[in-house]
Design an enzyme around this catalytic site. Structure first.
Site, PDB file in Angstrom:
ATOM      1  N   HIS A   1     112.652  11.907 -46.454  1.00 53.06           N
ATOM      2  CA  HIS A   1     111.564  12.553 -45.731  1.00 53.06           C
ATOM      3  C   HIS A   1     111.971  13.971 -45.309  1.00 53.06           C
ATOM      4  O   HIS A   1     112.885  14.133 -44.502  1.00 53.06           O
ATOM      5  CB  HIS A   1     111.255  11.695 -44.503  1.00 53.06           C
ATOM      6  CG  HIS A   1     110.106  12.159 -43.684  1.00 53.06           C
ATOM      7  ND1 HIS A   1     110.256  12.636 -42.399  1.00 53.06           N
ATOM      8  CD2 HIS A   1     108.783  12.213 -43.967  1.00 53.06           C
ATOM      9  CE1 HIS A   1     109.063  12.953 -41.911  1.00 53.06           C
ATOM     10  NE2 HIS A   1     108.155  12.710 -42.844  1.00 53.06           N
TER      11      HIS A   1
ATOM     12  N   HIS B   1     106.180  21.677 -43.242  1.00 54.01           N
ATOM     13  CA  HIS B   1     105.353  20.589 -42.702  1.00 54.01           C
ATOM     14  C   HIS B   1     104.139  21.082 -41.928  1.00 54.01           C
ATOM     15  O   HIS B   1     103.019  20.643 -42.158  1.00 54.01           O
ATOM     16  CB  HIS B   1     106.203  19.680 -41.803  1.00 54.01           C
ATOM     17  CG  HIS B   1     105.406  18.574 -41.199  1.00 54.01           C
ATOM     18  ND1 HIS B   1     104.747  18.696 -39.985  1.00 54.01           N
ATOM     19  CD2 HIS B   1     105.099  17.332 -41.657  1.00 54.01           C
ATOM     20  CE1 HIS B   1     104.101  17.583 -39.713  1.00 54.01           C
ATOM     21  NE2 HIS B   1     104.303  16.733 -40.705  1.00 54.01           N
TER      22      HIS B   1
HETATM   23  O1  G3P Z   1     104.225  11.816 -45.995  1.00 55.05           O
HETATM   24  C1  G3P Z   1     104.643  10.712 -45.273  1.00 55.05           C
HETATM   25  C2  G3P Z   1     104.866  11.196 -43.911  1.00 55.05           C
HETATM   26  O2  G3P Z   1     105.676  12.324 -44.066  1.00 55.05           O
HETATM   27  C3  G3P Z   1     103.585  11.566 -43.245  1.00 55.05           C
HETATM   28  O3  G3P Z   1     103.816  12.178 -42.041  1.00 55.05           O
HETATM   29  O4  G3P Z   1     103.617  14.161 -40.663  1.00 55.05           O
HETATM   30  O5  G3P Z   1     105.812  13.582 -41.641  1.00 55.05           O
HETATM   31  O6  G3P Z   1     104.009  14.471 -43.095  1.00 55.05           O
HETATM   32  P1  G3P Z   1     104.345  13.669 -41.875  1.00 55.05           P
HETATM   33 CA    CA Z   2     104.812  14.216 -45.349  1.00 57.96          CA
END
Ligand code: G3P
Ligand code: CA
Length: 291
Positions: free
Chosen positions: A26, A68
């Protein structure tokens, strides 16, 4: 060597049995590195992540960058005119002047390094140039309604760098989004690309079947908030041949709970922790069964 001695059916059965959930890094190895920087992705690859995750934003001159937030405020540092405000209101040249890691050094002094302060916001193309088909990419169209054309530009780059399904043994691209509209558009433009519908809100048990029936028309999997996943969710998604990749799971006890429920992969900021819990060959990012 062992495989050479096994009949084909037995080797296939062994692989199917031993397939482990996929490890999705992530924002890279963002537990220990500034998210969405080369340092973060390099580290995630070294940890053995199966996929590195990207969130996409678009600049005012229509370049896809990996970041992000829709604004620069949290993770960019530098001159305020260049490094604060909405990404879509800034050119790539402006973003190039911002540090993408100084904020991390301020927030995490024990992990800080001067190299992080020098990190820049990468473009998606730079990522493809750096890792090519050595990496698998799990790319989110973020706030696509604010950046018309994002999906077409993304597909243009995936094609240019020969990362469409079947073009290389690795170099797989999965496209994810909270926006159903965005995923349907990608499906229309490139029907073979694996898609994952992100979910942030609970779905009542009585509505799971109809929700997954709809999602299975265009997607291959779902990416739910980890708190939404229980045995009924898993059974229903799998009944519709949808892979399940919950986000964002950093705690080992959460990882164990979700693995025991039978999820097919996890988003984590600590890919090494998940790799240690789930050894073996990764499950393929393809429908779990024939619809
Ligand atoms: O894409 C999966 C997860 O990353 C969604 O949440 O806010 O971290 O993009 P975010
Ligand atoms: Ca994401």
């Amino acid at each position: 060597m062992l495989f050479a001695l096994l009949p084909l059916w037995l080797a296939a059965a062994f692989l199917a049995f031993s397939a482990r959930p996929v490890v999705i890094a992530h924002r890279g190895a963002s537990g220990t590195n500034p998210e969405h920087t080369f340092a973060s992705y390099d580290r995630a690859m070294a940890m053995g992540a199966d996929y590195i995750e990207q969130d996409l934003q678009m600049t005012s001159d229509s370049v896809l960058v990996v970041l992000h937030d829709p604004t620069l405020n949290r993770t960019a540092r530098g001159d305020a005119a260049d490094c604060t405000g909405r990404v879509i209101d800034h050119t790539l040249a402006q973003l190039r002047r911002c540090s993408a890691g100084q904020w991390f050094n301020e927030r995490q002094p024990t992990l800080a390094t001067p190299a992080f302060a020098d990190a820049r916001i990468p473009t998606l193309e730079e990522l493809f140039q750096r890792y090519g088909a050595r990496a698998n990419y799990y790319i989110e169209t973020k706030n696509p309604e604010d950046a018309p054309g994002m999906e077409r530009r993304l597909l243009g780059l995936v094609r240019q760098y020969r990362l469409m399904p079947g073009e290389a043994p690795r170099g797989q691209v999965v496209v994810q989004s909270f926006s159903q509209r965005s995923l349907r558009l990608v499906h229309e433009l490139a029907s073979t690309l694996p898609l994952v519908q992100l979910l942030s809100e609970p779905i009542p048990r009585s509505a799971l079947d109809s929700a997954f029936t709809e999602i299975a028309r265009y997607a291959d999997g779902v990416g739910p908030d980890r708190k939404l996943v229980d045995s009924a969710f898993v059974a229903s998604a799998h009944a519709h041949c949808l892979a399940i990749h919950p986000y964002t799971v950093d705690d080992e006890s959460d990882m164990r709970r979700l693995l025991a429920l039978g999820v097919d992969g996890l988003f984590t900021n600590f890919a090494d922790r998940l790799r240690a819990l789930a050894p073996g060959a990764p499950a393929p990012m393809t429908p779990r069964c024939t619809r």
